[in-house]
Design a protein around this motif. Structure first.
Motif, PDB file in Angstrom:
ATOM      1  N   VAL A  44      29.823  32.421  43.505  1.00 26.29           N
ATOM      2  CA  VAL A  44      29.183  33.816  42.794  1.00 26.29           C
ATOM      3  C   VAL A  44      29.631  34.746  43.879  1.00 26.29           C
ATOM      4  O   VAL A  44      30.190  36.015  43.526  1.00 26.29           O
ATOM      5  CB  VAL A  44      27.740  33.796  42.277  1.00 26.29           C
ATOM      6  CG1 VAL A  44      27.291  35.270  42.148  1.00 26.29           C
ATOM      7  CG2 VAL A  44      27.766  32.780  41.139  1.00 26.29           C
ATOM      8  N   GLN A  46      31.852  34.721  46.407  1.00 28.56           N
ATOM      9  CA  GLN A  46      33.285  34.855  46.641  1.00 28.56           C
ATOM     10  C   GLN A  46      34.056  35.773  45.447  1.00 28.56           C
ATOM     11  O   GLN A  46      34.588  36.354  45.857  1.00 28.56           O
ATOM     12  CB  GLN A  46      33.975  33.481  46.697  1.00 28.56           C
ATOM     13  CG  GLN A  46      33.413  32.893  48.189  1.00 28.56           C
ATOM     14  CD  GLN A  46      34.138  31.328  48.414  1.00 28.56           C
ATOM     15  OE1 GLN A  46      34.390  30.942  47.166  1.00 28.56           O
ATOM     16  NE2 GLN A  46      34.618  31.038  49.529  1.00 28.56           N
ATOM     17  N   VAL A  47      33.439  35.243  44.265  1.00 26.48           N
ATOM     18  CA  VAL A  47      34.095  35.860  43.128  1.00 26.48           C
ATOM     19  C   VAL A  47      33.698  37.487  43.268  1.00 26.48           C
ATOM     20  O   VAL A  47      34.680  38.467  43.034  1.00 26.48           O
ATOM     21  CB  VAL A  47      33.649  35.603  41.804  1.00 26.48           C
ATOM     22  CG1 VAL A  47      34.121  36.220  40.493  1.00 26.48           C
ATOM     23  CG2 VAL A  47      34.408  33.926  41.655  1.00 26.48           C
ATOM     24  N   PHE A  48      32.524  37.727  43.623  1.00 32.24           N
ATOM     25  CA  PHE A  48      32.098  39.329  43.488  1.00 32.24           C
ATOM     26  C   PHE A  48      33.095  39.965  44.588  1.00 32.24           C
ATOM     27  O   PHE A  48      33.667  41.003  44.364  1.00 32.24           O
ATOM     28  CB  PHE A  48      30.679  39.249  44.004  1.00 32.24           C
ATOM     29  CG  PHE A  48      30.215  40.994  44.188  1.00 32.24           C
ATOM     30  CD1 PHE A  48      29.588  41.420  42.983  1.00 32.24           C
ATOM     31  CD2 PHE A  48      30.159  41.337  45.369  1.00 32.24           C
ATOM     32  CE1 PHE A  48      29.253  42.874  43.023  1.00 32.24           C
ATOM     33  CE2 PHE A  48      29.844  42.858  45.255  1.00 32.24           C
ATOM     34  CZ  PHE A  48      29.373  43.501  44.290  1.00 32.24           C
ATOM     35  N   VAL A  50      35.926  39.080  46.258  1.00 34.86           N
ATOM     36  CA  VAL A  50      37.129  39.029  45.736  1.00 34.86           C
ATOM     37  C   VAL A  50      37.695  40.356  44.539  1.00 34.86           C
ATOM     38  O   VAL A  50      38.476  41.099  44.640  1.00 34.86           O
ATOM     39  CB  VAL A  50      37.692  37.642  45.279  1.00 34.86           C
ATOM     40  CG1 VAL A  50      39.071  37.793  44.475  1.00 34.86           C
ATOM     41  CG2 VAL A  50      38.004  36.643  46.230  1.00 34.86           C
ATOM     42  N   HIS A  51      36.889  40.361  43.743  1.00 28.89           N
ATOM     43  CA  HIS A  51      37.017  41.241  42.507  1.00 28.89           C
ATOM     44  C   HIS A  51      36.816  42.591  43.035  1.00 28.89           C
ATOM     45  O   HIS A  51      37.564  43.594  42.669  1.00 28.89           O
ATOM     46  CB  HIS A  51      35.910  41.056  41.367  1.00 28.89           C
ATOM     47  CG  HIS A  51      36.409  39.867  40.455  1.00 28.89           C
ATOM     48  ND1 HIS A  51      35.751  39.554  39.192  1.00 28.89           N
ATOM     49  CD2 HIS A  51      37.611  39.034  40.697  1.00 28.89           C
ATOM     50  CE1 HIS A  51      36.392  38.347  38.698  1.00 28.89           C
ATOM     51  NE2 HIS A  51      37.444  38.151  39.462  1.00 28.89           N
TER      52      HIS A  51
END
Lengths: 134, 147
Positions: A44, A46-48, A50-51
């Motif tokens: 969660v 990392q995705v945050f 990266v986005h």
């Protein structure tokens, strides 16, 4: 609408987007992204990040384009398609802010809420006008 | 060469459409809804907003590749700039695939492993495609026409 007017408007939009890139870093500190994400799963977090980085890249890239080469958005049909996409992009950002973001948080930060709504609406108008008259 | 790149754009655009459709299942497969529930409302809203904007960008790339291939191959400054942007976009994503994301928390089922390999293949293909487009638009690749 004349080409000169659109070029000036696109350069103003470029400045706004450079400001938005900077605002993203201020927001990360103000809303304590690091602390808020500390207890969630790694994916969660990392995705945050990266986005968030990709969004900053889009805004930054478009800002540089508008400041340095606004005529590329006025050069041909594709420039109008791109402008149309970003007209919708920023209009949707207004809708997200009005319809999705937490009302209590917005109320507590009413000044910034209205400021950013104005920025997003202005950019939507500039890109939509570029798509129509470019 | 131009015909080859045109075919590449069709395949790349089709793959992006597949990615955009498959993206609807990602939140369920990876349990995003439950995992972001621990976040504050603002962070949760940002999380979903960012995700939707990234997905929208992929849709836009698919539209460009499938609907505006001639423009992307036009050897103009704008086509070179857009190709470079998409090359950077997918190069970073490929780098993240190998060195950025920690996938240890993701269930190692056969389907998840297959999806990971397919995604890696897709990102490699997109880097090659948009790298070739940058070279084409920069004039580094000859047209192949008889002098």
């Amino acid at each position: 609408m004349s080409t000169e007017t659109l070029v000036i408007a696109l350069r103003i939009a470029g400045l706004m987007m450079v400001g938005l890139v900077a605002a993203n870093f201020v927001a990360a500190k103000r809303w304590r992204y690091r602390a808020s994400l500390a207890d969630c799963e790694v994916m969660v977090r990392q995705v945050f990040y990266v986005h968030c980085a990709y969004i900053i890249a889009i805004i930054g890239g478009l800002g540089v384009l508008c400041l340095g080469w606004p005529q590329l958005l006025l050069a041909d049909g594709m420039g109008r398609v791109l402008s149309g996409f970003f007209g919708v992009f920023w209009a949707s950002r207004v809708i997200v802010q009005l319809g999705y973001y937490d009302k209590e948080t917005r109320r507590q930060n009413r000044g910034w809420d209205l400021f950013f709504l104005g920025v997003f609406a202005a950019m939507s108008a500039i890109f939509t006008l570029t798509a129509i008259y470019g | 060469m131009k015909e080859l790149l045109q075919i590449g754009l069709w395949l790349g655009g089709g793959s992006l459409v597949a990615l955009c459709i498959a993206s609807f299942w990602i939140p369920k497969v990876l349990g995003w809804r439950e995992k972001v529930a621990v976040l504050t409302p603002l962070m949760r809203e940002l999380w979903w907003t960012y995700s939707i904007y990234i997905w929208s960008s992929h849709v836009f790339f698919a539209v460009l590749a499938l609907g505006f291939g001639d423009w992307l191959l036009s050897r103009t400054g704008a086509a070179a700039a857009m190709s470079t942007f998409m090359l950077l976009w997918w190069s970073v994503r490929l780098w993240l695939q190998f060195f950025g994301y920690d996938l240890s928390e993701v269930e190692g089922s056969k389907a998840n492993r297959l999806a990971k390999h397919l995604l890696t293949l897709l990102f490699v293909s997109l880097v090659v495609l948009f790298g070739s487009l940058v070279a084409w638009n920069a004039g580094w690749i000859p047209t192949g026409a008889m002098p």
